[in-house]
Design a protein around this motif. Structure first.
Motif, PDB file in Angstrom:
ATOM      1  N   PRO A  30      44.459  21.160 -14.795  1.00  0.00           N
ATOM      2  CA  PRO A  30      45.484  21.106 -15.852  1.00  0.00           C
ATOM      3  C   PRO A  30      45.091  20.230 -17.039  1.00  0.00           C
ATOM      4  CG  PRO A  30      46.180  19.848 -13.928  1.00  0.00           C
ATOM      5  CD  PRO A  30      44.887  20.501 -13.559  1.00  0.00           C
ATOM      6  N   GLN A  31      43.936  19.524 -16.923  1.00  0.00           N
ATOM      7  CA  GLN A  31      43.479  18.669 -18.037  1.00  0.00           C
ATOM      8  C   GLN A  31      43.069  19.491 -19.254  1.00  0.00           C
ATOM      9  OE1 GLN A  31      42.300  19.009 -14.954  1.00  0.00           O
ATOM     10  NE2 GLN A  31      41.252  17.168 -14.221  1.00  0.00           N
ATOM     11  N   VAL A  32      42.812  20.773 -19.042  1.00  0.00           N
ATOM     12  CA  VAL A  32      42.444  21.659 -20.153  1.00  0.00           C
ATOM     13  C   VAL A  32      43.672  22.489 -20.518  1.00  0.00           C
ATOM     14  CG1 VAL A  32      40.954  23.599 -20.826  1.00  0.00           C
ATOM     15  CG2 VAL A  32      40.034  21.739 -19.432  1.00  0.00           C
ATOM     16  N   PRO A  33      44.026  22.581 -21.821  1.00  0.00           N
ATOM     17  CA  PRO A  33      45.249  23.302 -22.200  1.00  0.00           C
ATOM     18  C   PRO A  33      45.189  24.801 -21.895  1.00  0.00           C
ATOM     19  CG  PRO A  33      44.204  22.234 -24.113  1.00  0.00           C
ATOM     20  CD  PRO A  33      43.334  21.967 -22.940  1.00  0.00           C
ATOM     21  N   LEU A  34      46.344  25.370 -21.570  1.00  0.00           N
ATOM     22  CA  LEU A  34      46.424  26.787 -21.180  1.00  0.00           C
ATOM     23  C   LEU A  34      45.799  27.752 -22.195  1.00  0.00           C
ATOM     24  CD1 LEU A  34      47.387  29.040 -19.253  1.00  0.00           C
ATOM     25  CD2 LEU A  34      49.622  28.935 -20.386  1.00  0.00           C
ATOM     26  N   PRO A  35      46.016  27.556 -23.516  1.00  0.00           N
ATOM     27  CA  PRO A  35      45.423  28.516 -24.461  1.00  0.00           C
ATOM     28  C   PRO A  35      43.907  28.661 -24.319  1.00  0.00           C
ATOM     29  CG  PRO A  35      47.057  27.183 -25.580  1.00  0.00           C
ATOM     30  CD  PRO A  35      46.897  26.598 -24.206  1.00  0.00           C
ATOM     31  N   VAL A  36      43.221  27.577 -23.919  1.00  0.00           N
ATOM     32  CA  VAL A  36      41.760  27.655 -23.726  1.00  0.00           C
ATOM     33  C   VAL A  36      41.442  28.646 -22.603  1.00  0.00           C
ATOM     34  CG1 VAL A  36      39.678  26.373 -23.036  1.00  0.00           C
ATOM     35  CG2 VAL A  36      41.363  25.316 -24.562  1.00  0.00           C
ATOM     36  N   LEU A 175      55.805  36.872 -15.647  1.00  0.00           N
ATOM     37  CA  LEU A 175      56.042  38.181 -15.013  1.00  0.00           C
ATOM     38  C   LEU A 175      56.563  39.192 -16.037  1.00  0.00           C
ATOM     39  CD1 LEU A 175      57.587  37.119 -11.571  1.00  0.00           C
ATOM     40  CD2 LEU A 175      55.218  37.746 -12.102  1.00  0.00           C
ATOM     41  N   ILE A 176      57.437  38.727 -16.950  1.00  0.00           N
ATOM     42  CA  ILE A 176      57.979  39.639 -17.969  1.00  0.00           C
ATOM     43  C   ILE A 176      56.854  40.100 -18.916  1.00  0.00           C
ATOM     44  CG2 ILE A 176      59.509  39.819 -19.991  1.00  0.00           C
ATOM     45  CD1 ILE A 176      61.439  37.894 -18.478  1.00  0.00           C
ATOM     46  N   ILE A 177      56.106  39.138 -19.433  1.00  0.00           N
ATOM     47  CA  ILE A 177      55.027  39.512 -20.379  1.00  0.00           C
ATOM     48  C   ILE A 177      54.019  40.433 -19.682  1.00  0.00           C
ATOM     49  CG2 ILE A 177      53.235  38.674 -21.972  1.00  0.00           C
ATOM     50  CD1 ILE A 177      54.497  35.899 -21.782  1.00  0.00           C
ATOM     51  N   GLY A 178      53.612  40.058 -18.478  1.00  0.00           N
ATOM     52  CA  GLY A 178      52.629  40.860 -17.742  1.00  0.00           C
ATOM     53  C   GLY A 178      53.143  42.262 -17.463  1.00  0.00           C
ATOM     54  N   GLY A 179      54.421  42.351 -17.064  1.00  0.00           N
ATOM     55  CA  GLY A 179      55.024  43.654 -16.767  1.00  0.00           C
ATOM     56  C   GLY A 179      55.077  44.537 -17.998  1.00  0.00           C
ATOM     57  N   VAL A 180      55.434  43.951 -19.141  1.00  0.00           N
ATOM     58  CA  VAL A 180      55.523  44.719 -20.389  1.00  0.00           C
ATOM     59  C   VAL A 180      54.133  45.228 -20.803  1.00  0.00           C
ATOM     60  CG1 VAL A 180      55.983  44.565 -22.873  1.00  0.00           C
ATOM     61  CG2 VAL A 180      57.633  43.616 -21.236  1.00  0.00           C
ATOM     62  N   ALA A 205      38.749  49.377 -30.090  1.00  0.00           N
ATOM     63  CA  ALA A 205      38.370  47.963 -30.117  1.00  0.00           C
ATOM     64  C   ALA A 205      39.439  47.128 -30.817  1.00  0.00           C
ATOM     65  CB  ALA A 205      37.022  47.804 -30.818  1.00  0.00           C
ATOM     66  N   GLY A 206      40.002  47.674 -31.905  1.00  0.00           N
ATOM     67  CA  GLY A 206      41.040  46.955 -32.647  1.00  0.00           C
ATOM     68  C   GLY A 206      42.295  46.737 -31.807  1.00  0.00           C
ATOM     69  N   LEU A 207      42.668  47.760 -31.030  1.00  0.00           N
ATOM     70  CA  LEU A 207      43.835  47.635 -30.148  1.00  0.00           C
ATOM     71  C   LEU A 207      43.617  46.569 -29.085  1.00  0.00           C
ATOM     72  CD1 LEU A 207      45.140  51.243 -29.401  1.00  0.00           C
ATOM     73  CD2 LEU A 207      46.460  49.330 -30.307  1.00  0.00           C
ATOM     74  N   ALA A 208      42.386  46.516 -28.565  1.00  0.00           N
ATOM     75  CA  ALA A 208      42.069  45.507 -27.559  1.00  0.00           C
ATOM     76  C   ALA A 208      42.218  44.104 -28.155  1.00  0.00           C
ATOM     77  CB  ALA A 208      40.647  45.714 -27.035  1.00  0.00           C
ATOM     78  N   LEU A 209      41.691  43.929 -29.363  1.00  0.00           N
ATOM     79  CA  LEU A 209      41.776  42.630 -30.038  1.00  0.00           C
ATOM     80  C   LEU A 209      43.243  42.238 -30.255  1.00  0.00           C
ATOM     81  CD1 LEU A 209      40.256  40.320 -31.466  1.00  0.00           C
ATOM     82  CD2 LEU A 209      40.244  41.691 -33.539  1.00  0.00           C
ATOM     83  N   LEU A 210      44.034  43.214 -30.700  1.00  0.00           N
ATOM     84  CA  LEU A 210      45.468  42.992 -30.935  1.00  0.00           C
ATOM     85  C   LEU A 210      46.185  42.621 -29.630  1.00  0.00           C
ATOM     86  CD1 LEU A 210      47.235  43.430 -33.529  1.00  0.00           C
ATOM     87  CD2 LEU A 210      47.952  45.591 -32.490  1.00  0.00           C
ATOM     88  N   GLY A 211      45.883  43.377 -28.587  1.00  0.00           N
ATOM     89  CA  GLY A 211      46.538  43.157 -27.287  1.00  0.00           C
ATOM     90  C   GLY A 211      46.225  41.793 -26.711  1.00  0.00           C
ATOM     91  N   PHE A 212      44.940  41.423 -26.688  1.00  0.00           N
ATOM     92  CA  PHE A 212      44.561  40.127 -26.115  1.00  0.00           C
ATOM     93  C   PHE A 212      45.114  38.972 -26.956  1.00  0.00           C
ATOM     94  CE2 PHE A 212      41.406  42.534 -23.662  1.00  0.00           C
ATOM     95  CZ  PHE A 212      41.550  41.908 -22.437  1.00  0.00           C
ATOM     96  N   THR A 213      45.128  39.142 -28.287  1.00  0.00           N
ATOM     97  CA  THR A 213      45.665  38.090 -29.158  1.00  0.00           C
ATOM     98  C   THR A 213      47.168  37.935 -28.935  1.00  0.00           C
ATOM     99  OG1 THR A 213      43.981  38.643 -30.796  1.00  0.00           O
ATOM    100  CG2 THR A 213      45.825  37.314 -31.563  1.00  0.00           C
ATOM    101  N   ALA A 214      47.885  39.058 -28.870  1.00  0.00           N
ATOM    102  CA  ALA A 214      49.340  39.003 -28.685  1.00  0.00           C
ATOM    103  C   ALA A 214      49.693  38.351 -27.353  1.00  0.00           C
ATOM    104  CB  ALA A 214      49.920  40.418 -28.754  1.00  0.00           C
ATOM    105  N   PHE A 215      48.999  38.744 -26.280  1.00  0.00           N
ATOM    106  CA  PHE A 215      49.290  38.157 -24.965  1.00  0.00           C
ATOM    107  C   PHE A 215      49.007  36.659 -24.984  1.00  0.00           C
ATOM    108  CE2 PHE A 215      48.919  36.852 -20.655  1.00  0.00           C
ATOM    109  CZ  PHE A 215      49.683  37.729 -19.895  1.00  0.00           C
ATOM    110  N   THR A 216      47.881  36.271 -25.587  1.00  0.00           N
ATOM    111  CA  THR A 216      47.495  34.859 -25.619  1.00  0.00           C
ATOM    112  C   THR A 216      48.531  34.022 -26.362  1.00  0.00           C
ATOM    113  OG1 THR A 216      45.150  35.381 -25.446  1.00  0.00           O
ATOM    114  CG2 THR A 216      45.694  33.273 -26.450  1.00  0.00           C
ATOM    115  N   ILE A 217      49.027  34.526 -27.492  1.00  0.00           N
ATOM    116  CA  ILE A 217      50.032  33.778 -28.254  1.00  0.00           C
ATOM    117  C   ILE A 217      51.337  33.673 -27.452  1.00  0.00           C
ATOM    118  CG2 ILE A 217      51.504  33.838 -30.326  1.00  0.00           C
ATOM    119  CD1 ILE A 217      49.076  35.106 -31.787  1.00  0.00           C
ATOM    120  N   LEU A 218      51.801  34.802 -26.906  1.00  0.00           N
ATOM    121  CA  LEU A 218      53.058  34.797 -26.149  1.00  0.00           C
ATOM    122  C   LEU A 218      52.976  33.870 -24.934  1.00  0.00           C
ATOM    123  CD1 LEU A 218      54.014  38.590 -26.237  1.00  0.00           C
ATOM    124  CD2 LEU A 218      55.351  36.690 -27.179  1.00  0.00           C
ATOM    125  N   ALA A 219      51.872  33.987 -24.170  1.00  0.00           N
ATOM    126  CA  ALA A 219      51.741  33.165 -22.965  1.00  0.00           C
ATOM    127  C   ALA A 219      51.565  31.686 -23.329  1.00  0.00           C
ATOM    128  CB  ALA A 219      50.572  33.656 -22.111  1.00  0.00           C
TER     129      ALA A 219
END
Ligand SMILES: [Zn+2]
Length: 224
Positions: A30-36, A175-180, A205-219
């Protein structure tokens, strides 16, 4: 509704499964922040989403089907080989560790990136390079060939690991974010539509970038 959305937004990649490992390793260190962790488990696909439009890596989609198993990953040695891919993640880890003044980040980054490759070998067809050089051995157990099973296995893995590592509202939000996100991706496992809504490899490739960025920000906001 979700399945309807999936017709336009399928990611055609392993997605939520990678984030389960981010939650698990965050619990251990836990010493490393979740976004990393969230960025590090996505790193191979983030790199890939830039290298495809740059013409350095190559993927071909099937215009007549949305299914993941019909995507041909012709060349992705820099982002998706065990050896070469982890050289880049080691360099990225050094940079992020310097920015955060935390040497543990180097270990975290490489462990997360390696976990991405290991999970990808379960679902990918025999296209994942080991070393990343010409004439390389390529591996993949091909779970995507059985789309329904792959769909259930990935979300079951995500839910189990999340429930083991999180609790309270962070778990609920995870669970909500993952399910969506997994629901949005359903078409690429189950093939509801007859045509592929993604029209080019660059759009993919663009959709993948969008998806991973959106999940990372939300989580980062909701699960942290
Ligand atoms: Zn990947």
């Amino acid at each position: 509704m979700l399945l309807g959305a999936s017709f336009g937004l399928t990611l055609k990649l392993m997605f939520v499964g990678h984030f389960a490992i981010a939650f698990l390793l965050w619990r251990v260190f836990p010493q490393v922040p979740l976004p990393v962790y969230l960025v590090a488990v996505s790193f191979p696909d983030l790199l890939w989403s830039v290298l495809v439009p740059a013409g350095i890596e190559k993927v071909t989609i099937n215009p007549d089907s949305p299914l993941q198993k019909l995507v041909v990953f012709e060349r992705f040695p820099y982002s998706h080989s065990l050896l070469l891919g982890n050289v880049w993640s080691l360099i990225a880890g050094f940079i992020v560790a310097g920015l955060l003044n935390n040497t543990l980040v180097i270990l975290v980054f490489v462990a997360c990136s390696a976990s991405h490759w290991i999970l990808d070998t379960v679902v990918h067809l025999k296209d994942l390079p080991v070393l990343g050089f010409d004439g390389d051995t390529k591996i993949g157990l091909g779970l995507w060939r059985r789309g329904g099973v792959a769909f259930v296995v990935e979300i079951a893995f995500y839910v189990t690991v999340s429930a083991f590592t999180l609790s309270g509202f962070p778990l609920l939000y995870a669970l909500i974010i993952g399910g969506v996100f997994h629901g949005v991706n359903a078409n690429s496992f189950l093939g509801f539509s007859k045509k592929n809504s993604v029209k080019s490899s660059n759009a993919y490739a663009g959709l993948a970038l969008l998806g991973f960025t959106a999940f990372t920000i939300l989580a980062s906001v909701l699960v942290d």
